[in-house]
Every structure is written in structure tokens, then in C-alpha cells.
Scaffold this motif. Structure first.
Motif, PDB file in Angstrom:
ATOM      1  N   PHE A 158      -1.884  -0.737  10.715  1.00  0.00           N
ATOM      2  CA  PHE A 158      -2.914  -1.115   9.656  1.00  0.00           C
ATOM      3  C   PHE A 158      -2.558  -2.282   8.489  1.00  0.00           C
ATOM      4  O   PHE A 158      -3.571  -2.332   7.302  1.00  0.00           O
ATOM      5  N   MET A 159      -0.820  -1.831   8.337  1.00  0.00           N
ATOM      6  CA  MET A 159      -0.710  -3.485   7.964  1.00  0.00           C
ATOM      7  C   MET A 159      -0.775  -5.028   7.676  1.00  0.00           C
ATOM      8  O   MET A 159      -0.702  -5.530   7.053  1.00  0.00           O
ATOM      9  N   GLU A 178      -6.408  -3.512   2.541  1.00  0.00           N
ATOM     10  CA  GLU A 178      -6.502  -3.747   1.143  1.00  0.00           C
ATOM     11  C   GLU A 178      -6.721  -2.696   0.768  1.00  0.00           C
ATOM     12  O   GLU A 178      -8.176  -2.620  -0.010  1.00  0.00           O
ATOM     13  N   ARG A 179      -5.803  -2.613  -0.872  1.00  0.00           N
ATOM     14  CA  ARG A 179      -5.900  -1.940  -2.145  1.00  0.00           C
ATOM     15  C   ARG A 179      -7.819  -2.601  -2.850  1.00  0.00           C
ATOM     16  O   ARG A 179      -7.252  -3.563  -3.231  1.00  0.00           O
ATOM     17  N   VAL A 180      -8.105  -1.242  -3.103  1.00  0.00           N
ATOM     18  CA  VAL A 180      -8.854  -1.962  -4.431  1.00  0.00           C
ATOM     19  C   VAL A 180      -9.535  -1.034  -5.646  1.00  0.00           C
ATOM     20  O   VAL A 180      -8.010  -0.131  -5.942  1.00  0.00           O
ATOM     21  N   GLY A 181      -9.849  -1.278  -6.732  1.00  0.00           N
ATOM     22  CA  GLY A 181     -10.210  -0.694  -7.561  1.00  0.00           C
ATOM     23  C   GLY A 181      -8.379  -0.879  -8.500  1.00  0.00           C
ATOM     24  O   GLY A 181      -8.229  -2.498  -8.557  1.00  0.00           O
ATOM     25  N   GLU A 182      -8.420  -0.015  -9.848  1.00  0.00           N
ATOM     26  CA  GLU A 182      -6.985  -0.400 -10.425  1.00  0.00           C
ATOM     27  C   GLU A 182      -6.063  -0.464  -9.418  1.00  0.00           C
ATOM     28  O   GLU A 182      -4.791  -1.051  -9.753  1.00  0.00           O
ATOM     29  N   ASP A 183      -5.517   0.608  -8.152  1.00  0.00           N
ATOM     30  CA  ASP A 183      -4.770   0.472  -7.263  1.00  0.00           C
ATOM     31  C   ASP A 183      -4.391  -1.125  -7.034  1.00  0.00           C
ATOM     32  O   ASP A 183      -3.689  -1.188  -6.943  1.00  0.00           O
ATOM     33  N   ALA A 184      -5.196  -2.271  -7.387  1.00  0.00           N
ATOM     34  CA  ALA A 184      -4.901  -3.317  -5.685  1.00  0.00           C
ATOM     35  C   ALA A 184      -4.421  -4.287  -7.101  1.00  0.00           C
ATOM     36  O   ALA A 184      -4.322  -4.938  -6.956  1.00  0.00           O
ATOM     37  N   ILE A 213       0.563  -1.086  -0.404  1.00  0.00           N
ATOM     38  CA  ILE A 213       0.574   0.434   0.479  1.00  0.00           C
ATOM     39  C   ILE A 213       1.016   1.069   0.088  1.00  0.00           C
ATOM     40  O   ILE A 213       1.445   1.346   0.679  1.00  0.00           O
ATOM     41  N   ASN A 214       0.571   2.207  -0.912  1.00  0.00           N
ATOM     42  CA  ASN A 214       1.466   3.086  -1.652  1.00  0.00           C
ATOM     43  C   ASN A 214       0.702   4.405  -0.652  1.00  0.00           C
ATOM     44  O   ASN A 214      -0.840   4.420  -1.202  1.00  0.00           O
ATOM     45  N   PRO A 215       1.200   6.314  -0.257  1.00  0.00           N
ATOM     46  CA  PRO A 215       0.248   7.193  -0.236  1.00  0.00           C
ATOM     47  C   PRO A 215      -0.480   7.294  -1.582  1.00  0.00           C
ATOM     48  O   PRO A 215      -0.109   6.903  -2.710  1.00  0.00           O
ATOM     49  N   GLY A 216      -1.912   8.095  -1.643  1.00  0.00           N
ATOM     50  CA  GLY A 216      -2.364   8.065  -2.657  1.00  0.00           C
ATOM     51  C   GLY A 216      -3.386   6.799  -3.152  1.00  0.00           C
ATOM     52  O   GLY A 216      -4.601   7.370  -3.949  1.00  0.00           O
ATOM     53  N   ASP A 217      -2.926   5.681  -2.802  1.00  0.00           N
ATOM     54  CA  ASP A 217      -4.116   4.157  -2.842  1.00  0.00           C
ATOM     55  C   ASP A 217      -5.516   3.908  -2.124  1.00  0.00           C
ATOM     56  O   ASP A 217      -5.387   4.935  -1.060  1.00  0.00           O
ATOM     57  N   THR A 218      -6.384   4.241  -2.424  1.00  0.00           N
ATOM     58  CA  THR A 218      -7.500   3.968  -1.972  1.00  0.00           C
ATOM     59  C   THR A 218      -7.714   2.195  -1.038  1.00  0.00           C
ATOM     60  O   THR A 218      -7.094   1.038  -2.562  1.00  0.00           O
ATOM     61  N   VAL A 219      -7.856   1.850  -0.610  1.00  0.00           N
ATOM     62  CA  VAL A 219      -8.041   0.656   0.518  1.00  0.00           C
ATOM     63  C   VAL A 219      -9.308   0.940   1.137  1.00  0.00           C
ATOM     64  O   VAL A 219     -10.120   1.823   1.578  1.00  0.00           O
ATOM     65  N   LYS A 254     -14.239  -4.015   7.401  1.00  0.00           N
ATOM     66  CA  LYS A 254     -15.670  -4.191   7.758  1.00  0.00           C
ATOM     67  C   LYS A 254     -16.197  -3.262   6.346  1.00  0.00           C
ATOM     68  O   LYS A 254     -17.415  -3.180   6.860  1.00  0.00           O
ATOM     69  N   GLY A 255     -15.413  -3.108   5.429  1.00  0.00           N
ATOM     70  CA  GLY A 255     -16.715  -2.426   4.248  1.00  0.00           C
ATOM     71  C   GLY A 255     -15.883  -0.582   3.949  1.00  0.00           C
ATOM     72  O   GLY A 255     -16.542  -0.815   2.585  1.00  0.00           O
ATOM     73  N   ASN A 256     -15.899   0.006   5.123  1.00  0.00           N
ATOM     74  CA  ASN A 256     -15.498   1.000   4.640  1.00  0.00           C
ATOM     75  C   ASN A 256     -14.302   1.388   3.591  1.00  0.00           C
ATOM     76  O   ASN A 256     -13.165   0.631   3.799  1.00  0.00           O
ATOM     77  N   LEU A 257     -14.114   2.310   2.831  1.00  0.00           N
ATOM     78  CA  LEU A 257     -12.692   3.002   1.461  1.00  0.00           C
ATOM     79  C   LEU A 257     -12.297   4.066   2.285  1.00  0.00           C
ATOM     80  O   LEU A 257     -13.064   4.861   3.196  1.00  0.00           O
ATOM     81  N   TYR A 258     -11.023   4.246   2.014  1.00  0.00           N
ATOM     82  CA  TYR A 258     -10.452   4.995   2.681  1.00  0.00           C
ATOM     83  C   TYR A 258      -9.290   5.654   2.168  1.00  0.00           C
ATOM     84  O   TYR A 258      -8.638   4.918   0.401  1.00  0.00           O
ATOM     85  N   GLN A 259      -9.118   6.938   1.670  1.00  0.00           N
ATOM     86  CA  GLN A 259      -7.501   6.876   0.934  1.00  0.00           C
ATOM     87  C   GLN A 259      -6.474   7.503   1.399  1.00  0.00           C
ATOM     88  O   GLN A 259      -6.485   8.008   2.589  1.00  0.00           O
ATOM     89  N   VAL A 260      -5.210   6.741   1.296  1.00  0.00           N
ATOM     90  CA  VAL A 260      -4.139   6.704   2.112  1.00  0.00           C
ATOM     91  C   VAL A 260      -3.460   8.457   1.926  1.00  0.00           C
ATOM     92  O   VAL A 260      -3.292   8.605   0.236  1.00  0.00           O
ATOM     93  N   LEU A 261      -3.087   8.842   2.726  1.00  0.00           N
ATOM     94  CA  LEU A 261      -2.641  10.486   2.231  1.00  0.00           C
ATOM     95  C   LEU A 261      -0.920   9.782   2.827  1.00  0.00           C
ATOM     96  O   LEU A 261      -0.268  11.050   1.558  1.00  0.00           O
ATOM     97  N   TYR A 262      -0.565   9.717   3.506  1.00  0.00           N
ATOM     98  CA  TYR A 262       0.927   9.962   3.783  1.00  0.00           C
ATOM     99  C   TYR A 262       1.731   8.938   4.636  1.00  0.00           C
ATOM    100  O   TYR A 262       0.373   7.894   5.506  1.00  0.00           O
ATOM    101  N   PHE A 263       2.521   8.343   4.552  1.00  0.00           N
ATOM    102  CA  PHE A 263       3.217   7.557   6.140  1.00  0.00           C
ATOM    103  C   PHE A 263       4.043   8.903   6.721  1.00  0.00           C
ATOM    104  O   PHE A 263       4.783   9.642   5.910  1.00  0.00           O
TER     105      PHE A 263
END
Length: 81
Positions: free
Chosen positions: A54-55, A73-79, A5-11, A15-24
Motif C-alpha cells: 500500500f505504501m 497518496e493523500r488528497v484534499g485537505e489530508d494531503a 497516510i493515516n486511518p480516515g485519510d482520503t487517498v 490509476k486515479g480512483n479514490l479510497y478512504q483508509v479505514l484501519y491498519f
């Protein structure tokens, strides 16, 4: 640690909710690595969680019905990256 997982990824949280990783980042007091991420629902709150947590894998004893291997876990194209 191999970054899956990297900054910018959608994860997706297990439990089902989506998030965007901003920074490490690193906690200035404990020097612990953390992940800064934003909810992609509701008020789009920004959260911080220890990177190791997180990981981490989902606790199967506590959540036997979880369908993901990892907490996030990454979703969409990020995965596919």
C-alpha cells in the motif's frame, strides 16, 4: 515507518480512483501489517492490502506514465497534514 497516510485519510490510487483508509490491522495468520480501505466509488467495496505494498512506490518500469510517486497518496485537505 514514518506514517504519511493515516486511518480516515482520503487517498488516490495511482490509476486515479479514490479510497478512504479505514484501519491498519495485522493478519492473524501471517502477522503481516495490512491496510483496510474502502472505495469511494461504485459499490464502495472494502479491500485489504499488505501495508508494505500500500505504501510502496509505483513501479516505473511497469507504469512509466504514472504521475504519482507512491501507489496511494493523500488528497484534499489530508494531503497537507
Amino acid at each position: 515507518m514514518n506514517e504519511r497516510i493515516n486511518p480516515g485519510d482520503t487517498v488516490r490510487h495511482f490509476k486515479g480512483n479514490l479510497y478512504q483508509v479505514l484501519y491498519f490491522a495485522r493478519d492473524s495468520e501471517t502477522r503481516e501489517d495490512v491496510v483496510v480501505y474502502r472505495a469511494l466509488y461504485g459499490e464502495h467495496g472494502v479491500w485489504v492490502r499488505p501495508k508494505a505494498m500500500f505504501m510502496s512506490e509505483v513501479d516505473r518500469e511497469k507504469y512509466p506514465g504514472a504521475t504519482q510517486t507512491y501507489r496511494f497518496e493523500r488528497v484534499g485537505e489530508d494531503a497537507h497534514a
